[in-house]
Design an enzyme around this catalytic site. Structure first.
Site, PDB file in Angstrom:
ATOM      1  N   CYS A   1       0.867  -1.078  -0.063  1.00 12.05           N
ATOM      2  CA  CYS A   1      -0.017  -0.012   0.026  1.00 12.05           C
ATOM      3  C   CYS A   1       1.079   1.334   0.146  1.00 12.05           C
ATOM      4  O   CYS A   1       1.668   1.426   0.818  1.00 12.05           O
ATOM      5  CB  CYS A   1      -0.878   0.091   1.392  1.00 12.05           C
ATOM      6  SG  CYS A   1      -1.854   1.437   1.402  1.00 12.05           S
TER       7      CYS A   1
ATOM      8  N   CYS B   1      -1.010   3.359  -6.756  1.00 12.46           N
ATOM      9  CA  CYS B   1      -1.643   2.941  -5.483  1.00 12.46           C
ATOM     10  C   CYS B   1      -2.089   1.658  -5.955  1.00 12.46           C
ATOM     11  O   CYS B   1      -2.278   1.258  -6.981  1.00 12.46           O
ATOM     12  CB  CYS B   1      -3.045   3.861  -5.420  1.00 12.46           C
ATOM     13  SG  CYS B   1      -4.236   3.056  -4.562  1.00 12.46           S
TER      14      CYS B   1
HETATM   15  N1  DGL Z   1      -3.841   0.482  -1.953  1.00 16.41           N
HETATM   16  C1  DGL Z   1      -3.693   1.969  -1.180  1.00 16.41           C
HETATM   17  C2  DGL Z   1      -2.352   2.359  -1.869  1.00 16.41           C
HETATM   18  O1  DGL Z   1      -1.619   1.654  -2.372  1.00 16.41           O
HETATM   19  C3  DGL Z   1      -5.173   2.493  -1.150  1.00 16.41           C
HETATM   20  C4  DGL Z   1      -5.036   3.648  -0.155  1.00 16.41           C
HETATM   21  C5  DGL Z   1      -6.499   3.954   0.218  1.00 16.41           C
HETATM   22  O2  DGL Z   1      -6.932   2.924   1.114  1.00 16.41           O
HETATM   23  O3  DGL Z   1      -6.890   5.049  -0.049  1.00 16.41           O
HETATM   24  O4  DGL Z   1      -2.216   3.625  -1.850  1.00 16.41           O
END
Ligand code: DGL
Length: 258
Positions: A70, A180
């Site tokens: 993440c 993301c």
């Molecule tokens: N998968 C997260 C990232 O890579 C998402 C973040 C979220 O929950 O807004 O930034």
């Protein structure tokens, strides 16, 4: 010993998918904090608290490595996590470096969550590459909850992407960076709204390659069962597996450049 993958929800499965392809014999734990998603609209302090709670939970299971799959959690908490734990912790980094290295006269559009775009970590990365005038930013925050709802191709997704991607002057760019992990589910849909010559880059393979340099890889051909947790409880059977199935179905042939 397990390799744990952590994300605010289902996004980290796009990284786990790459890891399973390269290391099918490992024991994996996947922790998606879906009950607290999205992270990108929260404060740095709130995110840190959630990440520490999740990692404490995972540590008790015995980890050989942790992948913070993440970008948002990495931006907010990776430095402090590395101080606290002594197993390898691999974070995500938007693929700005390869994008810049391969772009000549054009710029790069970095798409990420609200938090990642305003955090120091990304700003430092761009500054260290001396690329301040070569990079523009675009938040695609809403894609996170579309992915959480397993909605990849509906009318709302299409309308959102169409509107957001029309905001960019594509004559200025030669690549788009998906910063993301949730955004990877939408690669094909994004492709529909940008010119064919624009390359789509992400940091997933780089992250897995980095992980592989930090661990002893189990040389076992048998596929191991993955343990799935959703915000600290066992996830319902199939809940996260269906995302991996979707990724397997939409995978690109090896060597294809996005
Ligand atoms: N998968 C997260 C990232 O890579 C998402 C973040 C979220 O929950 O807004 O930034």
């Amino acid at each position: 010993m397990h390799i744990a993958f952590f994300d605010s929800g289902a996004g980290g499965l796009t990284v786990l998918h790459e890891a399973i392809k390269k290391m099918p014999g490992e024991h994996y734990i996947y922790f998606g904090d879906s009950h607290n998603a999205p992270y990108g609209t929260k404060s740095r302090e709130e995110i840190r608290e959630l990440v520490f709670k999740a990692v404490d939970f995972l540590t008790a299971k015995g980890l050989k490595a942790l992948v913070l799959a993440c970008n948002t959690a990495t931006s907010a908490a990776v430095a402090e996590l590395r101080e606290k734990y002594d197993f390898p912790i691999i974070g995500m980094e938007p693929a700005v470096k390869p994008a810049i290295e391969n772009s000549r006269e054009h710029k790069v559009l970095v798409c990420a969550t609200d938090l990642t775009l305003k955090e120091e970590k990304l700003n430092n990365l761009v500054r260290n590459l001396n690329a301040g005038d070569k990079v523009d930013y675009l938040s695609l925050q809403k894609l996170v909850m579309f992915a959480e709802n397993f909605e990849f191709d509906g009318q709302q997704v299409t309308a959102y992407l169409k509107e957001k991607l029309a905001q960019a002057d594509w004559s200025k760019y030669d690549s788009i960076v998906l910063g993301c992990t949730h955004f990877i589910f939408f690669r094909e849909q994004i492709r529909r709204f940008i010119p064919a010559r624009i390359r789509i880059l992400d940091g997933n393979e780089g992250t897995v390659n980095n992980l592989m340099t930090k661990i002893d890889i189990r040389n076992s051909p048998e596929k191991k069962e993955i343990q799935y947790y959703i915000s600290g409880s066992r996830a319902a059977a199939g809940h996260f597996q269906r995302y991996l199935d979707y990724l397997a179905k939409t995978d690109t042939p090896k060597g294809q450049v996005w």
